[in-house]
Structures are given as C-alpha cells and as structure tokens.
Design an enzyme around this catalytic site. Structure first.
Site, PDB file in Angstrom:
ATOM      1  NE  ARG A   1      44.543  71.755  19.558  1.00 36.84           N
ATOM      2  CZ  ARG A   1      44.463  72.541  20.624  1.00 36.84           C
ATOM      3  NH1 ARG A   1      43.943  73.766  20.494  1.00 36.84           N
ATOM      4  NH2 ARG A   1      44.881  72.129  21.807  1.00 36.84           N
TER       5      ARG A   1
ATOM      6  CE  LYS B   1      41.818  69.263  20.246  1.00 33.94           C
ATOM      7  NZ  LYS B   1      42.509  68.046  20.742  1.00 33.94           N
TER       8      LYS B   1
ATOM      9  CG  HIS C   1      48.591  68.199  14.899  1.00 36.27           C
ATOM     10  ND1 HIS C   1      47.669  69.202  15.123  1.00 36.27           N
ATOM     11  CD2 HIS C   1      48.817  67.649  16.119  1.00 36.27           C
ATOM     12  CE1 HIS C   1      47.343  69.243  16.395  1.00 36.27           C
ATOM     13  NE2 HIS C   1      48.037  68.325  17.023  1.00 36.27           N
TER      14      HIS C   1
ATOM     15  NE  ARG D   1      48.604  71.916  18.662  1.00 34.72           N
ATOM     16  CZ  ARG D   1      48.293  72.823  19.591  1.00 34.72           C
ATOM     17  NH1 ARG D   1      48.361  74.108  19.314  1.00 34.72           N
ATOM     18  NH2 ARG D   1      47.923  72.445  20.797  1.00 34.72           N
TER      19      ARG D   1
ATOM     20  CG  HIS E   1      48.569  71.826  25.352  1.00 35.50           C
ATOM     21  ND1 HIS E   1      49.940  71.951  25.327  1.00 35.50           N
ATOM     22  CD2 HIS E   1      48.230  71.257  24.160  1.00 35.50           C
ATOM     23  CE1 HIS E   1      50.411  71.475  24.187  1.00 35.50           C
ATOM     24  NE2 HIS E   1      49.393  71.045  23.469  1.00 35.50           N
TER      25      HIS E   1
ATOM     26  CE1 TYR F   1      54.789  69.519  20.611  1.00 33.63           C
ATOM     27  CE2 TYR F   1      53.286  69.863  22.451  1.00 33.63           C
ATOM     28  CZ  TYR F   1      53.507  69.620  21.108  1.00 33.63           C
ATOM     29  OH  TYR F   1      52.433  69.477  20.270  1.00 33.63           O
TER      30      TYR F   1
END
Length: 359
Positions: A206, A230, A300, A303, A326, A335
């Site tokens: 990211r 994150k 993004h 990515r 994730h 995806y």
C-alpha cells in the site's frame, strides 16, 4: 475567506482551525489527536479531519453547536449529503458509476458518519453523562473482523452497528492491464519512483506501507522486505530481484545524504532529504499518469494489479492474504473475481467434468 474554518497540519497531527465555537474545535482536535495516539494511519486521520470539517461547517450554517446535535440533526445532515449539488453535477445527467445526479458517493457519506459517530463515542468516553445522538441498530449478525479468527473466536460477540449508513454498491478493485502498466512504468525516470512503483506492483504494498519503509526494513541480498501494515501489523514480503536492484541503485547513487531513517526521501528542493509525504507521492503519480496517458494509474491500482496477477496464477487464498496483509481472506477472495484467466480455467474444467459424466 480570511479566518474561515479549515484543516491544518500534516503527518499524523491534523486539526481544525478558524471561525467556529472554541469548545467544538477543541473536541474535534482532541479526537483527532486521540486517533493519532492510537496509531491510526496519517491518511485516516487526515480523512477524518476533512469529514469533521464538512460536518462542522454544516452545523455552522444550521446555527447548531455540538452539544445541541440530536438524531434529527444527523438525519438532516445525511439528507444534505445526499442532495447537495456538487461542482459538475446536473439534474439531467446521471453518472453510470454512482447512479445519482446529486450528492456525495455512499462511501464518502458513510465515512463521514463514521467520523461523527467516533467523535461522539469519544465524547462519551470522556464524559459518561454525555449521550451519543448516533442511533444504534440491534447487534449485527456477523462478527467483527478481529473476532473471526484466533483461539477465542467462538467467544466473540456481535457488535451493534449504526442505523445511519447507506447501502454501498459492492465494487471489485480494478487493476491495470498490461498496456496501461507498461505505459505507466515507462513514464518513471528516477530509480526512486521506479522502486516505489515496483514495490506496489510486484510486492503488493500500500502507499502508506511504502512511505513507512525504513532503510533497515529492506534486505536486498536475501530479497525480503519487512512491512508495517494497517494496525501496526508486520509481515515479510518477497522482494522482486529487479525491484531489489532498483532499491540498491537508489541507495548507492540517488538517495541524498540525510539522517532520516525513511527509505524514500525527497530528492531535491527545500525539503531535500526529508521523508517523502503522502501528498508528495500523490503528486508524483498524478504527474506520471497524465504523462503516460493512464488515468487509472493510481498507486492502489498497482496493488490491485498485483492481487489480480496472484489470482490468475492460481495462488492459494491464504497465501494471497499473507502477501497482501488482508485482515480476512474475504478481501483476498475479491481478486479471484477479477481474474478472467483463472475463472475461465475453472469454468472449463467444471464443464469438462460435467460432459464426462453424461451418458
């Protein structure tokens, strides 16, 4: 207008300044500082600052203070977000992407409502006598992301959700095709910018993860990069040999002498040697996607291209989850829907089995 309410700051420390009630500004700024102290990403703190700015300006036009906000006021604010005519919007022109002629996108409105809900929850935490005007729905059936896994997942309790939210259309992430990818990559000239794009395209990082990299996070020799994602979650991601070579060239020949630990720094100008900022990264990609003629060439999107390539290669979903950082495998599964080669192969295999079973 001089003194008008606006957002000020940078990095993690964003705040509201200007013409408004001092207690209201103090509450907003204390909440933004609280988010920064909880290690929210600078991008999230910045987004919440602008969300609260929009809400505070609306309250000013309504002649309201935070202490007078009730559920009815929030419903009127929701209606205003849905019906306000923005620049370039017309009553007789309905964009296919949003399906609405007026107002903000549902995702934008929901984020603003989340910022407001968080603000009043913060107020409740500081003052137990204060009551949040945000209505709560019954406990949600699905557990929160953090409660779906782990040894104590069976003990997780469903959390209440706000009734103030809009249904959002489920959109699949869009990657770049080969022509767009080649054109965008060819536009980059410096080793730094090529390395940044390579980390997004071949390692799935990211923007915030790229900007958060330190020199010591990259092991060029072994081909690994340690990423802080994150929620301060760390993961190790394989480093593409070509990208590793770009990083090595950048460190040896292009990176300015600096005391900064950040891997990617500003190359020239008055801020030379300082860490590259999110605004600086957006400026780089804005210039190159216009130069390359690739309007979708956002960070993004690279990515997403990485995730799509993994799905087309038939990579296991749990491996995709680990590589992309994730929280839940559902995010990785999106995806698979983007991978036409993967879907076509599975479809053809299923049809072949059906035909073999027919008499």
């Amino acid at each position: 207008m001089k003194g008008a309410l606006r957002v000020s700051g940078g990095g993690e420390r964003w705040r509201l300044v200007g013409d408004s009630s001092a207690p209201d500004l103090e509450l907003c700024n204390n909440y933004l500082a609280y988010l920064a102290d909880r290690n929210y990403s600078p991008a999230s703190v910045r987004a919440y600052a602008f969300d609260l700015l929009h809400f505070t300006r609306w309250l000013h036009t309504e002649g309201l203070r935070f202490e007078a906000v009730d559920t009815d006021a929030l419903l009127r604010y929701l209606a205003a977000c849905r019906t306000t005519r923005r620049s370039g919007q017309h009553d007789n022109v309905i964009p296919l992407a949003s399906g609405r002629a007026l107002g903000f996108a549902p995702s934008t409105i929901n984020r603003r409502l989340a910022a407001i809900s968080g603000l009043f929850s913060f107020l409740e935490m500081r003052d137990p006598s204060a009551k949040s005007p945000v209505p709560r729905s019954p406990a949600a059936r699905r557990s929160a992301v953090g409660e779906r896994s782990g040894l104590l997942a069976h003990l997780g309790r469903p959390k209440a959700r706000s009734k103030l939210s809009l249904r959002e259309p489920r959109r699949l992430p869009r990657g770049l095709d080969r022509t767009e990818t080649a054109a965008l990559l060819a536009s980059f000239r410096s080793e730094r910018d090529r390395a940044i794009a390579g980390l997004m395209l071949f390692s799935g990082l990211r923007s915030a993860e790229v900007l958060g990299l330190e020199v010591t996070n990259v092991d060029v020799g072994r081909g690994w990069v340690r990423v802080v994602g994150k929620g301060d979650k760390e993961r190790s991601v394989p480093l593409d040999p070509e990208v590793a070579s770009l990083i090595q060239s950048y460190l040896l020949a292009e990176r300015p002498e600096t005391t900064s630990k950040a891997l990617f720094v500003v190359a020239k100008g008055p801020h030379r040697g300082q860490p590259l900022t999110p605004a600086g990264l957006r400026r780089v990609f804005r210039y190159h996607r216009e130069r390359a003629g690739v309007p979708a060439g956002h960070p993004h999107a690279l990515r997403h291209t990485f995730g799509t390539a993994l799905a087309e290669a038939g990579v296991d979903l749990l491996v995709m989850q680990a590589l992309m950082g994730h929280d839940h495998v559902d995010s990785s599964a999106a995806y698979v829907h983007l991978a036409p080669i993967h879907l076509r192969a599975s479809y053809d295999a299923a049809r072949a089995r059906q035909r073999s079973q027919q008499p």
